[in-house]
Enzyme design. Structure first.
Site, PDB file in Angstrom:
ATOM      1  N   ARG A   1       0.874  -1.168   0.000  1.00  0.00           N
ATOM      2  CA  ARG A   1       0.000   0.000   0.000  1.00  0.00           C
ATOM      3  C   ARG A   1       0.914   1.220   0.000  1.00  0.00           C
ATOM      4  NH1 ARG A   1       2.517   1.423   3.792  1.00  0.00           N
ATOM      5  NH2 ARG A   1       1.056   3.098   4.124  1.00  0.00           N
ATOM      6  N   GLY A   2       0.332   2.427   0.020  1.00  0.00           N
ATOM      7  CA  GLY A   2       1.143   3.634  -0.095  1.00  0.00           C
ATOM      8  C   GLY A   2       1.230   4.034  -1.561  1.00  0.00           C
TER       9      GLY A   2
ATOM     10  N   GLN B   1      -2.004   1.913  10.252  1.00  0.00           N
ATOM     11  CA  GLN B   1      -0.711   1.881   9.558  1.00  0.00           C
ATOM     12  C   GLN B   1       0.401   2.524  10.387  1.00  0.00           C
ATOM     13  OE1 GLN B   1      -3.603   2.722   8.117  1.00  0.00           O
ATOM     14  NE2 GLN B   1      -3.647   2.311   5.931  1.00  0.00           N
TER      15      GLN B   1
ATOM     16  N   ARG C   1      -7.482   0.518  -6.512  1.00  0.00           N
ATOM     17  CA  ARG C   1      -7.685   1.519  -5.452  1.00  0.00           C
ATOM     18  C   ARG C   1      -7.870   2.878  -6.129  1.00  0.00           C
ATOM     19  NH1 ARG C   1      -4.046   1.366  -0.324  1.00  0.00           N
ATOM     20  NH2 ARG C   1      -5.906   2.401   0.507  1.00  0.00           N
TER      21      ARG C   1
ATOM     22  N   ASP D   1      -1.498  11.068  -1.155  1.00  0.00           N
ATOM     23  CA  ASP D   1      -1.935  10.113  -2.187  1.00  0.00           C
ATOM     24  C   ASP D   1      -2.273  10.819  -3.482  1.00  0.00           C
ATOM     25  OD1 ASP D   1      -2.677   8.792   0.564  1.00  0.00           O
ATOM     26  OD2 ASP D   1      -2.316   7.234  -0.931  1.00  0.00           O
TER      27      ASP D   1
ATOM     28  N   LYS E   1      -4.220  10.115   4.011  1.00  0.00           N
ATOM     29  CA  LYS E   1      -4.963   9.209   4.898  1.00  0.00           C
ATOM     30  C   LYS E   1      -5.930   9.960   5.808  1.00  0.00           C
ATOM     31  CE  LYS E   1      -4.844   5.653   4.900  1.00  0.00           C
ATOM     32  NZ  LYS E   1      -5.876   4.927   4.099  1.00  0.00           N
TER      33      LYS E   1
HETATM   34  O1  MRU Z   1      -4.299   3.242   2.624  1.00  0.00           O
HETATM   35  P1  MRU Z   1      -2.810   3.364   2.489  1.00  0.00           P
HETATM   36  O2  MRU Z   1      -2.075   2.649   3.559  1.00  0.00           O
HETATM   37  O3  MRU Z   1      -2.339   3.008   1.098  1.00  0.00           O
HETATM   38  O4  MRU Z   1      -2.554   4.910   2.679  1.00  0.00           O
HETATM   39  C1  MRU Z   1      -1.242   5.407   2.614  1.00  0.00           C
HETATM   40  C2  MRU Z   1      -1.174   6.863   2.857  1.00  0.00           C
HETATM   41  O5  MRU Z   1      -2.168   7.520   3.065  1.00  0.00           O
HETATM   42  C3  MRU Z   1       0.162   7.513   2.774  1.00  0.00           C
HETATM   43  O6  MRU Z   1       0.248   8.586   3.660  1.00  0.00           O
HETATM   44  C4  MRU Z   1       0.322   8.036   1.344  1.00  0.00           C
HETATM   45  O7  MRU Z   1       0.189   6.997   0.425  1.00  0.00           O
HETATM   46  C5  MRU Z   1       1.592   8.719   1.121  1.00  0.00           C
HETATM   47  S1  MRU Z   1       2.841   7.505   1.064  1.00  0.00           S
HETATM   48  C6  MRU Z   1       4.261   7.810   0.691  1.00  0.00           C
END
Ligand code: MRU
Length: 359
Positions: free
Chosen positions: A52-53, A199, A89, A240, A251
């Protein structure tokens, strides 16, 4: 970054055309690797959040396209696989960025050239992600240094996981922190647990601790209190999708931290690579598709029980209603600066377009 002194990455490809990831659903309890061997593995890895990320999702969809083309390089299969990967996603824009690049190029070249092109593109994306995150760290380090007071610990608050586990290496928000730590600076990180998937609690504390960075886990509601009491020197989060006016989607819960930081005159930085900027989007508030996630993430908590088994525990009465938006948008006016791989800019259209002139 390091796991007990050994350098590791969140995703690694090799010359024998294999791609290996860490199964992040098992962290921090187990460190297990999974080989991605086909398009379906890549789709499952993203949907089930083995990875994820935003940046890591971007690299994984590229390899997904590679496996799809290996199977069948026809236009029809490329378009079908593009759509399947795009729908894994909805919020992170890095995914669309990588997929659009591959789609546009592969449909223009001969079928027999498509596989080697996509492999090369994916490997470059993987390598460039590391370079970009390292640059973000260098720029962010200068900010940290400019704010530190000799003899005092510098406290940084972060939300979710925007570290090397969310990228290939270094991370976005955590990259300046790793750079500062590697230079021996006295830093400490407040880690928001980041419910509902936690997370922060399961990934950020793990990766910071494994590298040796001092950190303390706090519940999501504690940040405002710490800020009011002078315990936070700056906030850094990832993104994101950032609109071209500097509105930042990240997030769920990021917005509330930005409001608290603003109210307490604490700088609020967002660290991101160019691929997380949606140049087609003028503004972000109410404009970005926010992923709706399973109710079970709200009604249950996952963890390890006293027998050492991974389990899920229900924390609500039967029949309770719940709602689970995965992301929120922080208006640009609450963002102190954007720290990017190209440099630092203000969160506004003029400053962003000046920094990324070629777009
Ligand atoms: O739902 P996730 O775990 O994919 O969300 C991740 C985030 O919100 C991170 O803060 C974002 O992707 C920036 S990552 C470098």
């Amino acid at each position: 970054m390091l796991i007990d002194g050994i350098p590791k990455k969140a995703l690694e490809s090799s010359n024998d055309f294999t791609v290996t990831i860490i199964d992040q659903t098992l962290l921090p309890h187990k460190l297990e690797y999974i080989k991605l061997e086909n398009l379906n593995d890549c789709i499952k890895a993203i949907k089930d959040m083995w990875i994820r990320g935003a940046p890591l999702i971007g690299v994984t969809v590229a390899y997904g396209m590679y496996f799809a083309i290996k199977d069948n390089p026809s236009d029809k299969n490329i378009i079908k696989s593009y759509k399947l990967l795009l729908n894994t996603r909805p919020t992170a824009v890095d995914l669309k960025w990588a997929l659009d690049n591959i789609l546009n190029k592969t449909l223009k070249i001969k079928q027999k050239e498509r596989l080697s092109y996509t492999w090369k593109f994916s490997r470059e994306l993987e390598a460039n992600s590391i370079k970009q995150c390292s640059k973000i760290g260098d720029y962010g380090l200068e900010i940290i240094k400019s704010k530190m007071v000799q003899g005092e610990t510098f406290n940084i608050l972060t939300h979710c996981n925007a570290g090397w586990l969310a990228c290939v290496d270094w991370g976005t928000a955590l990259s300046p922190i790793y750079k500062a730590f590697n230079e021996g600076l006295d830093i400490h990180v407040w880690v928001d647990e980041t419910r509902p998937r936690s997370q922060g609690a399961s990934l950020t504390t793990w990766e910071l601790s494994k590298h040796g960075v001092s950190n303390t886990l706090i519940v999501d509601n504690a940040g405002g209190h710490l800020m009011q009491n002078g315990k936070v020197n700056m906030c850094i989060v990832g993104s994101d999708r950032t609109a071209s006016n500097g509105d930042v989607c990240n997030k769920i819960g990021t917005y509330m931290k930005a409001l608290c930081a603003y109210d307490n005159n604490i700088p609020f930085y967002v660290a991101l690579p160019e691929s997380s900027i949606d140049f087609n989007l003028k503004s972000g508030v109410n404009k970005i598709e926010i992923e709706e996630r399973s109710n079970k993430e709200v009604t249950h908590i996952r963890g390890i029980n006293s027998l050492g088994e991974l389990s899920s525990i229900k924390i609500v009465p039967d029949m309770v209603k719940s709602h689970n938006p995965g992301f929120d948008v922080t208006p640009a006016r609450l963002v102190t600066k954007l720290i990017t791989d190209k440099g630092i800019c203000n969160a506004n259209s003029k400053s962003i377009s000046e920094l990324f002139k070629n777009n």
